[in-house]
Design a protein around this motif. Structure first.
Motif, PDB file in Angstrom:
ATOM      1  N   THR A 113      32.818  28.137  -7.982  1.00 17.99           N
ATOM      2  CA  THR A 113      32.757  29.225  -7.000  1.00 17.99           C
ATOM      3  C   THR A 113      31.751  28.896  -5.915  1.00 17.99           C
TER       4      THR A 113
ATOM      5  N   GLN B  72      33.248  26.314  -3.635  1.00 20.42           N
ATOM      6  CA  GLN B  72      34.245  26.904  -2.748  1.00 20.42           C
ATOM      7  C   GLN B  72      33.561  27.685  -1.625  1.00 20.42           C
TER       8      GLN B  72
ATOM      9  N   CYS C  41      34.046  26.885   2.277  1.00 20.01           N
ATOM     10  CA  CYS C  41      34.532  27.948   3.158  1.00 20.01           C
ATOM     11  C   CYS C  41      33.547  28.212   4.295  1.00 20.01           C
TER      12      CYS C  41
ATOM     13  N   GLN D 161      42.056  31.865  -5.137  1.00 18.77           N
ATOM     14  CA  GLN D 161      40.725  32.439  -4.948  1.00 18.77           C
ATOM     15  C   GLN D 161      40.584  32.746  -3.470  1.00 18.77           C
TER      16      GLN D 161
ATOM     17  N   CYS E 281      39.115  32.937   3.526  1.00 19.72           N
ATOM     18  CA  CYS E 281      39.250  31.563   3.045  1.00 19.72           C
ATOM     19  C   CYS E 281      39.969  31.624   1.704  1.00 19.72           C
TER      20      CYS E 281
ATOM     21  N   LEU F 234      41.843  29.573  -1.397  1.00 16.15           N
ATOM     22  CA  LEU F 234      42.077  28.326  -2.121  1.00 16.15           C
ATOM     23  C   LEU F 234      43.203  28.562  -3.107  1.00 16.15           C
TER      24      LEU F 234
ATOM     25  N   ILE G 183      43.334  24.767   1.081  1.00 17.15           N
ATOM     26  CA  ILE G 183      42.426  25.787   1.580  1.00 17.15           C
ATOM     27  C   ILE G 183      42.942  26.228   2.941  1.00 17.15           C
TER      28      ILE G 183
ATOM     29  N   ILE H  85      37.629  20.602  -5.537  1.00 19.73           N
ATOM     30  CA  ILE H  85      36.654  21.674  -5.744  1.00 19.73           C
ATOM     31  C   ILE H  85      36.537  21.933  -7.240  1.00 19.73           C
TER      32      ILE H  85
END
Length: 128
Positions: free
Chosen positions: A16, A19, A23, A54, A82, A84, A89, A113
């Motif tokens: 997380t 990511q 982002c 996500q 953003c 994923l 992405i 990621i």
């Protein structure tokens, strides 16, 4: 057994975090391209997403002439999403009414990621 649960949670938190960093970088790059480099990150939040996806919502505000960011709705604001999903992405500009407009699309070649040191990243961008 508890060590396995802890390790699993740590991995999820790390993925997380990664990511979020990806982002933020993509969003800041988009703002640079749009000649809006003075906008600053105001809020970042995890959004509800369909299965195997996500979504992070990022809100950027332009500080006032004194360099202060207020919670005022009068400050110019850019809201980005953003997403994923399946090694892709997509960064989109969120609109007050209507669907979001995709502005950046990054296709990941492998599990980039959430895994350390992935060398393969292919980026495509389309500005509107």
């Amino acid at each position: 057994l508890s060590a396995i649960l802890f390790t699993g949670c740590h991995f999820t938190e790390q993925a997380t975090y990664q990511q979020q960093q990806v982002c933020k970088s993509l969003a800041q790059g988009y703002l640079q391209i749009q000649n809006q480099p003075t906008y600053e990150l105001w809020k970042m939040e995890q959004a509800t997403a369909p299965a195997h996806a996500q979504i992070i919502k990022l809100t950027y505000k332009k500080p006032n002439e004194n360099g202060v960011m207020l919670s005022s709705t009068f400050l110019p604001t850019v809201e980005l999403e953003c997403k994923l999903q399946q090694q892709q992405i997509v960064v989109s500009v969120m609109q007050k009414a209507g669907p979001s407009i995709p502005v950046l699309n990054v296709q990941l070649q492998n599990e980039a990621i959430g895994t350390p040191r992935s060398p393969d990243l292919v980026a495509q961008s389309k500005t509107q």
